[in-house]
Write a protein that holds these residues in place. Structure first.
Motif, PDB file in Angstrom:
ATOM      1  N   VAL A 186      67.769 -23.450  75.458  1.00  0.00           N
ATOM      2  CA  VAL A 186      66.381 -23.796  75.760  1.00  0.00           C
ATOM      3  C   VAL A 186      66.282 -24.211  77.218  1.00  0.00           C
ATOM      4  O   VAL A 186      67.264 -24.626  77.847  1.00  0.00           O
ATOM      5  CB  VAL A 186      65.868 -24.939  74.855  1.00  0.00           C
ATOM      6  CG1 VAL A 186      65.872 -24.519  73.396  1.00  0.00           C
ATOM      7  CG2 VAL A 186      66.679 -26.209  75.061  1.00  0.00           C
ATOM      8  N   GLU A 241      59.274 -26.877  79.026  1.00  0.00           N
ATOM      9  CA  GLU A 241      60.516 -27.410  78.495  1.00  0.00           C
ATOM     10  C   GLU A 241      60.590 -27.168  76.990  1.00  0.00           C
ATOM     11  O   GLU A 241      59.630 -27.384  76.270  1.00  0.00           O
ATOM     12  CB  GLU A 241      60.615 -28.902  78.804  1.00  0.00           C
ATOM     13  CG  GLU A 241      60.747 -29.198  80.293  1.00  0.00           C
ATOM     14  CD  GLU A 241      60.919 -30.680  80.561  1.00  0.00           C
ATOM     15  OE1 GLU A 241      61.151 -31.429  79.591  1.00  0.00           O
ATOM     16  OE2 GLU A 241      60.822 -31.081  81.735  1.00  0.00           O
ATOM     17  N   GLY A 242      61.751 -26.711  76.550  1.00  0.00           N
ATOM     18  CA  GLY A 242      61.946 -26.385  75.147  1.00  0.00           C
ATOM     19  C   GLY A 242      61.774 -24.921  74.824  1.00  0.00           C
ATOM     20  O   GLY A 242      62.122 -24.484  73.718  1.00  0.00           O
ATOM     21  N   SER A 245      65.485 -26.750  79.889  1.00  0.00           N
ATOM     22  CA  SER A 245      65.488 -28.212  79.901  1.00  0.00           C
ATOM     23  C   SER A 245      64.656 -28.799  81.033  1.00  0.00           C
ATOM     24  O   SER A 245      64.485 -30.008  81.112  1.00  0.00           O
ATOM     25  CB  SER A 245      66.933 -28.734  80.008  1.00  0.00           C
ATOM     26  OG  SER A 245      67.704 -28.275  78.905  1.00  0.00           O
TER      27      SER A 245
END
Length: 500
Positions: free
Chosen positions: A160, A124-125, A162
């Motif tokens: 990004v 994530e990110g 998520s």
């Protein structure tokens, strides 16, 4: 009317250029998927989405993009509009999975650069990029229906990752890259241009809520392709920028060159020591042989003198016959002793070079035979290429596989390959000292490949060129390098060992 529309779909459009980066390279395999519904020779429906090449003539898209073509194959035409070139092509749905919302389309008439799936971990990110043809952009910019069937570069949006979710029993990726309805079927990429999902849906943004995109996850895509018996390229190595990789590899190459030079010096020292030991052994053996021969001569001389002395004793006792024999034997022994002494070895060493240990240091021009080259992951950057071992047959003076001539300079050998059927230029390099083989790949646009092929000209596929031919080959390679982008997309570095 339908004939005219199809004619437009197959002929209109001009290619648009793309910048030389990983996303743009993948974008050259992204297409617009158009569906045209016809009833009684009348166009009753028109839709479009996005897709990407998983093979040179096969496209992945969403099932809902070609749903009408699957249900009414005799009344719906599927069109494939590439991002480059001047034509569009008619396609046919060959695999359809409504549960996963994925479909596979086959077309003929052109070859597109296939995309690769990234099978490594994503967190994530992590940055993601969406490519496709959003309908809201088309509505704002299209001047006529022809704009929907004109080749153009896909729209890029960034966001990004998520997280992963499950949507209607299917694993999806939730992301923040901006997409619209026309993005359906387009790829969601990591920052190195590898496919991690297939854009499929968006959330509704109500009362100021942010919108999110859903992409069919890589696991679902891999399962769909497996069920469809469609081979595909997959990459599991993480994403590193080409600048960092080239810098790191340059450092590693410098270390490898220094280590090879040190190993060469050590080998030369060891060879010298081995040869000196062999010479010292030969000197010792020669000295021992001389001493043994001189001892034998001395022994014969003493024995002869004793026998001659006994002849006088025999004569005094009246044994004349025995005395004559003793005198002859003694004289012969003394004579042999003198001859042996005169012909004794000199003690000097005269060892032929063939008898000494042969040097283990090979020259840069030497043949190495058949080699098996294995990828060094920590020195490589891969976006679409296979990581399998590469066999080469390294012949004398840079002749590879008996037909491809490399150009040598400063102990290294290079060859620039510009194929006629692919949009990739490869700069191949081999260092015989370190046995490191590398393939630096440039994923080119159609215009870039045309320029590279023009610069290449005609190159004979032969070895053992004379100096004039080697000069022309070096000039052609320099001309191709001059039209390449500043940075490559991939660099594959291998360590080679004898295949035997």
């Amino acid at each position: 009317m339908i004939r005219l529309l199809l004619l437009l779909a197959l002929t209109f459009g001009l290619a648009s250029s793309a910048s030389a980066d990983d996303i743009a390279a993948t974008g050259r395999g992204v297409v617009r998927v158009v569906t045209i519904a016809v009833v009684d020779d009348q166009v009753v429906g028109f839709g479009h989405g996005s897709g990407f090449a998983i093979a040179p003539n096969r496209i992945v898209t969403n099932a809902h993009v070609v749903d009408l073509a699957e249900r009414y194959p005799d009344n719906v035409v599927v069109g494939i509009v590439p991002t480059e070139g001047s034509k569009s092509y008619q396609g046919k749905v060959i695999a359809y999975d409504s549960q996963r919302d994925l479909a596979l389309i086959e077309f003929t008439g052109a070859r597109l650069p296939p995309s690769a799936l990234y099978t490594g971990p994503m967190t994530e990110g992590d940055a993601v990029v969406s490519l496709g043809f959003p309908g809201n952009v088309d509505l704002a910019t299209a001047r006529s229906a022809a704009d929907y069937i004109r080749p153009m570069t896909p729209v890029r949006s960034e966001g990004v990752l998520s997280g992963r979710r499950v949507l209607s029993g299917v694993e999806v990726l939730l992301h923040t890259a901006s997409i619209a309805r026309g993005n359906s079927g387009g790829p969601l990429l990591d920052r190195c241009g590898r496919v991690i999902g297939v854009n499929s849906a968006i959330t509704r943004g109500e009362e100021g809520d942010s919108t999110f995109g859903f992409a069919i996850a890589d696991t679902e895509l891999a399962g769909f392709l497996h069920d469809a018996k469609q081979p595909y390229a997959s990459i599991g190595t993480g994403c590193t920028s080409i600048e960092d990789r080239l810098r790191q590899d340059a450092d590693a190459d410098a270390r490898a060159t220094a280590d090879a030079a040190s190993a060469k010096r050590d080998a030369a020292t060891q060879d010298a020591m081995t040869r000196e030991v062999a010479l010292e052994k030969a000197r010792t053996e020669a000295s021992r042989s001389r001493e043994n021969v001189m001892a034998l001569a001395g022994l014969l001389l003493v024995a002869g003198a004793l026998v001659i002395g006994s002849a006088g004793l025999l004569e005094s006792r009246g044994q004349r016959r025995q005395a004559v024999w003793a005198l002859g034997i003694g004289g012969l022994s003394v004579l042999v002793a003198i001859v042996v002494f005169v012909l004794r070895p000199s003690g000097e060493v005269d060892v032929p070079l063939s008898a000494l240990p042969k040097t283990r240091i090979s020259t840069p021009d030497a043949a190495l035979g058949k080699l098996m080259c294995t990828l060094i992951p920590e020195r490589s950057r891969i976006t679409i290429s296979s990581s399998e071992d590469v066999p080469i047959d390294w012949g004398a003076k840079g002749c590879v596989n008996g037909k491809t001539q490399y150009v040598g300079a400063n102990g290294r050998w290079d060859r620039v390959l510009v194929p006629d059927a692919e949009q990739t230029v490869s700069v191949l390099s081999f260092d015989p000292a370190t046995r490191v083989y590398s393939n630096t790949r440039y994923l080119m646009s159609a215009a870039g490949m045309e320029a590279a092929r023009t610069a290449r000209g005609v190159v004979p596929n032969v070895c053992n060129m004379d100096e004039a031919a080697l000069g022309r080959l070096a000039g052609q390679q320099a001309a191709v390098r001059a039209v390449l982008p500043p940075l490559p997309n991939e660099k594959l570095v291998y360590s080679c060992k004898s295949a035997r």
